[in-house]
Scaffold this motif. Structure first.
Motif, PDB file in Angstrom:
ATOM      1  N   ARG A  56       0.817  -1.213   0.000  1.00  0.00           N
ATOM      2  CA  ARG A  56       0.000   0.000   0.000  1.00  0.00           C
ATOM      3  C   ARG A  56       0.851   1.263   0.000  1.00  0.00           C
ATOM      4  NH1 ARG A  56      -1.654   4.376  -0.194  1.00  0.00           N
ATOM      5  NH2 ARG A  56      -3.463   5.296   0.786  1.00  0.00           N
ATOM      6  N   TRP A  57       1.911   1.280   0.812  1.00  0.00           N
ATOM      7  CA  TRP A  57       2.727   2.479   0.966  1.00  0.00           C
ATOM      8  C   TRP A  57       4.047   2.415   0.211  1.00  0.00           C
ATOM      9  CZ3 TRP A  57       0.011   6.330   2.660  1.00  0.00           C
ATOM     10  CH2 TRP A  57      -1.074   6.079   3.492  1.00  0.00           C
ATOM     11  N   ARG A  58       4.315   1.275  -0.454  1.00  0.00           N
ATOM     12  CA  ARG A  58       5.554   1.082  -1.224  1.00  0.00           C
ATOM     13  C   ARG A  58       6.791   1.464  -0.400  1.00  0.00           C
ATOM     14  NH1 ARG A  58       4.128  -0.444  -6.105  1.00  0.00           N
ATOM     15  NH2 ARG A  58       2.141   0.188  -6.954  1.00  0.00           N
ATOM     16  N   GLY A 100       9.041   3.171   6.875  1.00  0.00           N
ATOM     17  CA  GLY A 100       7.876   3.985   7.222  1.00  0.00           C
ATOM     18  C   GLY A 100       8.255   5.159   8.103  1.00  0.00           C
ATOM     19  N   ALA A 101       9.090   4.929   9.101  1.00  0.00           N
ATOM     20  CA  ALA A 101       9.533   6.014   9.982  1.00  0.00           C
ATOM     21  C   ALA A 101      10.365   7.030   9.208  1.00  0.00           C
ATOM     22  CB  ALA A 101      10.339   5.449  11.149  1.00  0.00           C
ATOM     23  N   HIS A 102      11.211   6.554   8.332  1.00  0.00           N
ATOM     24  CA  HIS A 102      12.043   7.437   7.513  1.00  0.00           C
ATOM     25  C   HIS A 102      11.170   8.323   6.620  1.00  0.00           C
ATOM     26  CE1 HIS A 102      15.511   8.886   5.406  1.00  0.00           C
ATOM     27  NE2 HIS A 102      15.212   8.267   4.286  1.00  0.00           N
ATOM     28  N   ARG A 103      10.191   7.720   5.991  1.00  0.00           N
ATOM     29  CA  ARG A 103       9.290   8.499   5.130  1.00  0.00           C
ATOM     30  C   ARG A 103       8.517   9.525   5.940  1.00  0.00           C
ATOM     31  NH1 ARG A 103       5.542   5.487   1.042  1.00  0.00           N
ATOM     32  NH2 ARG A 103       7.598   5.075   0.167  1.00  0.00           N
ATOM     33  N   LEU A 104       8.022   9.142   7.101  1.00  0.00           N
ATOM     34  CA  LEU A 104       7.277  10.070   7.948  1.00  0.00           C
ATOM     35  C   LEU A 104       8.151  11.246   8.375  1.00  0.00           C
ATOM     36  CD1 LEU A 104       4.610  10.615   9.465  1.00  0.00           C
ATOM     37  CD2 LEU A 104       5.558   9.294  11.357  1.00  0.00           C
ATOM     38  N   LEU A 105       9.362  10.974   8.795  1.00  0.00           N
ATOM     39  CA  LEU A 105      10.273  12.048   9.205  1.00  0.00           C
ATOM     40  C   LEU A 105      10.633  12.963   8.032  1.00  0.00           C
ATOM     41  CD1 LEU A 105      12.610  10.129  11.657  1.00  0.00           C
ATOM     42  CD2 LEU A 105      10.847  11.813  12.224  1.00  0.00           C
ATOM     43  N   GLU A 106      10.843  12.377   6.847  1.00  0.00           N
ATOM     44  CA  GLU A 106      11.111  13.200   5.658  1.00  0.00           C
ATOM     45  C   GLU A 106       9.935  14.117   5.344  1.00  0.00           C
ATOM     46  OE1 GLU A 106      12.044  10.703   2.344  1.00  0.00           O
ATOM     47  OE2 GLU A 106      14.187  10.777   2.742  1.00  0.00           O
ATOM     48  N   ARG A 107       8.738  13.565   5.431  1.00  0.00           N
ATOM     49  CA  ARG A 107       7.543  14.362   5.153  1.00  0.00           C
ATOM     50  C   ARG A 107       7.393  15.496   6.161  1.00  0.00           C
ATOM     51  NH1 ARG A 107       2.628  10.885   3.998  1.00  0.00           N
ATOM     52  NH2 ARG A 107       3.762  10.694   2.062  1.00  0.00           N
TER      53      ARG A 107
END
Length: 117
Positions: free
Chosen positions: A22-24, A96-103
């Motif tokens: 879902r989130w790739r 997922g944590a990396h993407r969230l922090l980047e966002r």
């Protein structure tokens, strides 16, 4: 109920796989790197288990939830599946944590309150 532990590991892995799709986050973003990371992680932990078994630290307990097949003394069939799941779960959680922090970082850089500083 023999096999329940393996079934739960596989069902949990399916859930993580669906989140990943879902989130790739891992396998759908970089399948080769994901397979390599999970393979290396699983191999590392199997070596760790072998060292623990040889030292007498790790022993297999009796459980009616296991299939009952041992790959080696004190190494049930379920162990490599669990270790692969653990490695994959850690990779997906990290991505997922990396993407969230980047966002969050990108949102903070473009917010008006940040520009006023």
């Amino acid at each position: 109920m023999p096999g329940l532990y393996l079934a739960v590991i596989l069902a949990s892995a399916l859930g993580v796989l669906l989140l990943d799709r879902r989130w790739r986050l891992a396998a759908w973003a970089a399948p080769g790197r994901t397979l390599a990371a999970v393979g290396i992680g699983t191999a590392f932990f199997l070596i760790w288990d072998a060292a623990g078994i040889a030292a007498g630290v790790f022993v297999k307990g009796d459980s009616p939830l296991l299939v009952g097949i041992d790959l080696a003394p004190h190494l049930p069939l379920e162990e490599p599946f669990f270790l692969a799941f653990l490695s994959y779960l850690a990779l997906v959680a990290w991505a997922g944590a990396h993407r969230l922090l980047e966002r969050r970082r990108a949102d903070a850089a473009t917010s008006p309150s940040e520009a006023a500083r």
